[in-house]
Design a protein around this motif. Structure first.
Motif, short mmCIF file in Angstrom:
data_model
loop_
_atom_site.label_atom_id
_atom_site.label_comp_id
_atom_site.label_asym_id
_atom_site.label_seq_id
_atom_site.Cartn_x
_atom_site.Cartn_y
_atom_site.Cartn_z
N UNK A 211 0.85 -1.19 0.00
CA UNK A 211 0.00 0.00 0.00
C UNK A 211 0.88 1.24 0.00
N UNK A 212 0.37 2.32 -0.60
CA UNK A 212 1.15 3.53 -0.83
C UNK A 212 0.31 4.75 -0.48
N UNK A 213 0.77 5.54 0.52
CA UNK A 213 0.04 6.73 0.95
C UNK A 213 0.51 8.01 0.26
N UNK A 214 1.56 7.93 -0.55
CA UNK A 214 2.06 9.09 -1.30
C UNK A 214 2.33 10.30 -0.41
N UNK A 215 2.83 10.06 0.81
CA UNK A 215 3.26 11.14 1.68
C UNK A 215 2.14 11.94 2.30
N UNK A 216 0.96 11.39 2.35
CA UNK A 216 -0.22 12.16 2.74
C UNK A 216 -0.36 12.39 4.25
N UNK A 235 3.03 -6.57 2.14
CA UNK A 235 4.35 -6.58 1.51
C UNK A 235 5.15 -5.36 1.94
N UNK A 236 4.53 -4.18 1.90
CA UNK A 236 5.10 -3.00 2.53
C UNK A 236 4.05 -1.90 2.69
N UNK A 237 4.37 -0.94 3.55
CA UNK A 237 3.60 0.27 3.82
C UNK A 237 4.48 1.42 3.34
N UNK A 238 4.05 2.09 2.28
CA UNK A 238 4.93 3.01 1.54
C UNK A 238 4.61 4.48 1.80
N UNK A 239 5.67 5.24 1.98
CA UNK A 239 5.68 6.71 2.03
C UNK A 239 4.47 7.26 2.80
#
Length: 388
Positions: A211-216, A235-239
């Motif tokens: 999953x990717x939060x895009x720095x939010x 798998x990972x927790x991103x940004x």
């Protein structure tokens, strides 16, 4: 041997999708063509470059500063010692002449775009794929014959409900990907958890979903998401937070025990080093996503990889952002952990050689001189239109 012309054009991406921060409907991309006086097999050598999605075309910087500097440089100042090819490191020094330290951001995108075109030309002159050139120069000739890739999707879209999200992810698995990624942070925590759980119903396990939060997120929200997602064993927790908020990343690292990923919006070796020093990242399980095309190009990327090695990180911890052939060549030639992929998104720039299938989460590489753009039919048409 010389560069006779450098052309640039801003090309629209036109993707009607969004993540937690931006939509891509008006996003564009700079395409650069470096025209040389070298001919191979009856065709003039032209090196092509572009930058990754998420940053706007730096056309002004390219035309006002970086392209003129390279065109005005003496040929001997940009050639290798034997005079048989261009020297990307010397060219990088020319591009960065009269530039103050710091100021990373759009400047690094402009330089990275030119740098990609330079390496494409260099490998074409050697009549070898770029991954082979890199392996011979920096890895004793060892090339990974296939590269792990994951499918980045799961964007927010007005017409995408849970069923459509599930169908999208199943489609990636059907294409041969073993890991898929989806966006979070563009909705409430409650809604995002429903989206995640819907995807978990169609993938083999949490280890097949990133999953990717895009720095939010601020720290409180990042921690709340981490606490809620930890049982999924993703798998990972991103940004999770702002890419330069190393304290947030460090605090999250103390509380979230599963793998994390970040780094795609750090555009220099110095910023990458600060992440390693202060971000609390774990070299035993975390992934770094520095993007060559956005961070001053491969010349700077090599410095970043050297820094990581000095700090106990393996190149296998690096899976670049971008989803394009330049990152794929770097991953194969320098022995990194894999590459991002955007199936059907950000075309024609995303994706790999048109006839190369994904098998069990891995992709092979075409035996084509240069970066391999010529093996991607819809992309090479765009690139050649800039040069011609």
């Amino acid at each position: 041997m010389k560069i006779v012309d450098i052309k640039e054009k801003a090309v629209p991406i036109k993707s009607e999708i969004s993540n937690a921060y931006i939509d891509f409907s008006k996003m564009n991309c700079s395409v650069v063509a470096i025209v040389t006086d070298v001919y191979k097999n009856g065709r003039r050598v032209v090196g092509y470059g572009f930058h990754s999605n998420g940053r706007y075309a730096p056309s002004g910087l390219l035309h006002e500063r970086f392209i003129p500097r390279l065109l005005e440089a003496d040929s001997n100042a940009i050639l290798n010692e034997e005079g048989t090819n261009f020297d990307p490191h010397k060219i990088w020094d020319v591009l960065m002449t009269n530039e103050k330290p710091g100021g990373h951001g759009e400047r690094s995108v402009a330089v990275g775009t030119i740098d990609m075109a330079v390496w494409d030309a260099v490998a074409k002159i050697e009549e070898k794929p770029l991954y082979q050139v890199l392996a011979e120069r920096y890895r004793s000739g060892k090339v990974d014959d296939k590269v792990f890739v994951y499918a980045a999707g799961g964007y927010y879209s007005p017409d995408k409900g849970l069923k459509e999200l599930q169908e999208e992810m199943k489609g990636y698995l059907d294409l041969g990907y073993s890991v898929v990624k989806m966006k979070i942070g563009g909705a409430s925590l409650e809604e995002d958890l429903k989206r995640i759980e819907a995807v978990l119903e169609v993938v083999p396990s949490g280890r097949n979903l990133a999953v990717d939060a895009n720095g939010r997120f601020d720290l409180e929200t990042a921690l709340a998401y981490g606490e809620a997602m930890e049982p999924y064993n993703l798998f990972w927790y991103e940004e999770a937070g702002d890419p330069l908020d190393f304290q947030l990343q460090a605090e999250l690292s103390k509380n979230y025990k599963n793998p994390m990923a970040t780094g795609e919006n750090l555009f220099s070796m110095q910023d990458a080093r600060n992440l390693i020093r202060y971000g609390g990242m774990n070299p035993k399980q975390d992934t770094l996503q520095f993007d060559c095309a956005l961070s001053y190009g491969l010349v700077e990327y090599l410095r970043t990889l050297d820094m990581l090695k000095e700090n106990g990180w393996s190149a296998r911890n690096v899976i670049p952002h971008g989803g394009h052939q330049m990152s794929l060549n770097i991953a194969a030639g320098l022995g990194m952990g894999g590459n991002e992929s955007y199936p059907g998104v950000f075309e024609p720039f995303g994706g790999f050689a048109g006839n190369t299938p994904i098998e069990d989460g891995y992709v092979g590489l075409p035996d084509v001189p240069g970066v391999g753009f010529e093996a991607k039919e819809n992309l090479i048409k765009v690139l050649r239109s800039v040069a011609e």
